[in-house]
Design a protein around this motif. Structure first.
Motif, PDB file in Angstrom:
ATOM      1  N   ARG A  15       0.827  -1.214   0.000  1.00  0.00           N
ATOM      2  CA  ARG A  15       0.000   0.000   0.000  1.00  0.00           C
ATOM      3  C   ARG A  15       0.853   1.252   0.000  1.00  0.00           C
ATOM      4  NH1 ARG A  15      -5.093  -1.086   4.179  1.00  0.00           N
ATOM      5  NH2 ARG A  15      -6.000  -2.854   3.053  1.00  0.00           N
ATOM      6  N   SER A  22      -7.336   4.995  -2.951  1.00  0.00           N
ATOM      7  CA  SER A  22      -8.374   4.411  -2.095  1.00  0.00           C
ATOM      8  C   SER A  22      -7.765   3.621  -0.940  1.00  0.00           C
ATOM      9  CB  SER A  22      -9.288   3.505  -2.929  1.00  0.00           C
ATOM     10  OG  SER A  22      -8.536   2.506  -3.586  1.00  0.00           O
ATOM     11  N   THR A  23      -6.776   2.784  -1.217  1.00  0.00           N
ATOM     12  CA  THR A  23      -6.177   1.985  -0.149  1.00  0.00           C
ATOM     13  C   THR A  23      -5.338   2.846   0.792  1.00  0.00           C
ATOM     14  OG1 THR A  23      -4.363   1.398  -1.658  1.00  0.00           O
ATOM     15  CG2 THR A  23      -6.181  -0.158  -1.472  1.00  0.00           C
ATOM     16  N   LEU A  26      -7.797   4.404   3.124  1.00  0.00           N
ATOM     17  CA  LEU A  26      -8.272   3.392   4.070  1.00  0.00           C
ATOM     18  C   LEU A  26      -7.239   3.156   5.165  1.00  0.00           C
ATOM     19  CD1 LEU A  26     -10.365   1.264   4.863  1.00  0.00           C
ATOM     20  CD2 LEU A  26      -9.251  -0.320   3.279  1.00  0.00           C
ATOM     21  N   ALA A  82     -13.679   4.453   1.195  1.00  0.00           N
ATOM     22  CA  ALA A  82     -12.418   3.948   0.653  1.00  0.00           C
ATOM     23  C   ALA A  82     -12.453   2.433   0.514  1.00  0.00           C
ATOM     24  CB  ALA A  82     -11.252   4.375   1.559  1.00  0.00           C
ATOM     25  N   TRP A  83     -13.073   1.746   1.461  1.00  0.00           N
ATOM     26  CA  TRP A  83     -13.175   0.296   1.394  1.00  0.00           C
ATOM     27  C   TRP A  83     -13.970  -0.141   0.159  1.00  0.00           C
ATOM     28  CZ3 TRP A  83     -11.335  -4.097   3.363  1.00  0.00           C
ATOM     29  CH2 TRP A  83     -12.072  -5.266   3.200  1.00  0.00           C
ATOM     30  N   ARG A  86     -11.719   0.190  -2.888  1.00  0.00           N
ATOM     31  CA  ARG A  86     -10.341  -0.282  -2.713  1.00  0.00           C
ATOM     32  C   ARG A  86      -9.789  -0.996  -3.937  1.00  0.00           C
ATOM     33  NH1 ARG A  86     -13.805  -3.770  -0.512  1.00  0.00           N
ATOM     34  NH2 ARG A  86     -13.435  -6.048  -0.657  1.00  0.00           N
ATOM     35  N   ARG A  87     -10.651  -1.543  -4.797  1.00  0.00           N
ATOM     36  CA  ARG A  87     -10.184  -2.260  -5.977  1.00  0.00           C
ATOM     37  C   ARG A  87     -10.134  -1.381  -7.228  1.00  0.00           C
ATOM     38  NH1 ARG A  87      -9.853  -7.317  -4.142  1.00  0.00           N
ATOM     39  NH2 ARG A  87     -11.361  -8.019  -2.576  1.00  0.00           N
TER      40      ARG A  87
END
Length: 391
Positions: A15, A22-23, A26, A82-83, A86-87
């Motif tokens: 990360r 996004s990650t 998070l 964000a979760w 996340r992809r």
């Protein structure tokens, strides 16, 4: 346990290195929420006691709790958002700002409320800066850092002008020159421990990650990516080092040049991907027949390879070259149900008096003699300096 820890550390490193918006958001939420919840819980529980409640400025007590609670709820919302994303690898500048600015500025405001000069809140703020900077670029954090800096400057100005007291959340500073109040002694110990241990761990983790990536970059600079051998630059560096060693010790040192025969024909007939497969196989064979940490196998350029063999005389170098050539000659490359083999020509020279530059030229000359003599053969000789006049 070790496997699980290693897995999470690898995910954390990924990360930090990948910096997907996004990650990263998070992870920032995951890092910030525990300290905010700890501060909120300490204050909420502590003020139930009248003696502790008297330590806080009644004007700011409830607003500070509402502020912390609102900040926690906001960051939880950003974490959920964000979760869900996340992809998605796309840039998300709005999500970054909506997460980073409240997370950083919120911690700074709380730190200023408790006082920076005599509490662990300065460490809390520093930890937040380190965590955030590890996850985002400076460009992404410009507003978060600029607003935080503005808040600290404004606090200093207001304190100097006596417009606002130092540590406005409190009736008096945590440390007033005497023994700490029992509550502040407990509060400071809990906050310091909760922040210092993770901060130390992250600093060591970041240092280890940086060191590992530095080593990987150094390897990339020294390595030919197709074959995994040393590249020409690295070979020349090692050649110079071995030249000095051979000149001092007089121990044998040999240079071996390989050239894949009719390599252009391989590319034209079977295609460049198969040509790359041939080169990779040559590199594999060279690695197999060389001594780790002693010999140097390198891709010299195109379809040319070179071996540097310390403590190896001309006879020994010929023996190594014969084994390598035989191994390559016996290997069948398969393409669409058809097979073909390749051979290589070899030129060898043994270094004399540390003159590796001349030995390399002699090996190159011997290589071309092998090719002119019909290829798939080895030509070897001592690299005597007096030969220069006959080159």
């Amino acid at each position: 346990m070790n496997a699980t820890l290693r897995h999470w550390l690898q995910r954390l490193e990924a990360r930090i290195v990948d910096r997907q918006d996004s990650t990263s958001c998070l992870l920032l939420v995951e890092v910030t929420l525990p300290i905010l919840l700890l501060l909120f819980a300490l204050q909420s529980i502590g003020v139930r006691d009248d003696a502790v409640r008297a330590l806080y400025n009644p004007k700011w007590l409830q607003p500070s709790l509402w502020f912390q609670g609102g900040l926690v709820i906001w960051l939880m919302g950003m974490g959920v958002l964000a979760w869900r994303r996340r992809r998605i690898p796309d840039r998300m500048p709005r999500l970054v700002q909506m997460t980073a600015v409240p997370a950083v500025l919120g911690v700074v405001v709380l730190a200023l409320g408790y006082g920076l000069k005599d509490t662990p809140m300065a460490m809390v703020m520093l930890a937040q800066f380190v965590f955030t900077r590890a996850l985002f670029s400076l460009r992404q954090l410009r507003w978060a850092f600029l607003l935080s800096l503005a808040a600290m400057v404004l606090d200093e100005v207001c304190t100097s002008l006596q417009v606002m007291p130092y540590a406005p959340l409190l009736v008096m500073p945590v440390y007033s020159g005497g023994a700490l109040h029992p509550w502040w002694a407990l509060w400071a110990r809990v906050v310091f421990t909760a922040v210092s241990l993770p901060l130390s761990g992250v600093m060591f983790f970041l240092a280890a990650t940086l060191n590992r990536h530095r080593r990987e970059l150094e390897t990339l600079v020294r390595t030919d990516m197709l074959t995994g051998l040393a590249n020409r630059r690295e070979f020349m560096t090692r050649l110079e080092r071995e030249a000095h060693r051979q000149a001092r010790s007089g121990r044998p040192l040999s240079v071996v040049l390989f050239d894949v025969d009719h390599f252009k024909r391989v590319n034209d007939t079977w295609g460049h991907p198969i040509g790359d497969e041939v080169l990779a196989k040559v590199g594999e064979i060279l690695r197999f027949h060389t001594r780790e940490q002693v010999d140097t196998a390198a891709r010299y350029g195109g379809e040319e390879f070179v071996l540097l063999l310390p403590e190896t005389d001309l006879t020994g170098a010929q023996h190594v070259a014969e084994k390598i050539s035989a191994r390559l000659r016996e290997h069948a490359f398969a393409v669409d149900g058809q097979t073909f083999t390749v051979t290589q020509s070899v030129g060898i020279a043994q270094v004399v008096e540390g003159d590796t530059g001349w030995a390399l030229k002699v090996a190159d000359r011997n290589l071309y003699q092998a090719k002119r003599a019909g290829r798939d053969r080895i030509v070897a000789s001592m690299a005597f300096a007096e030969e220069m006049g006959h080159a």
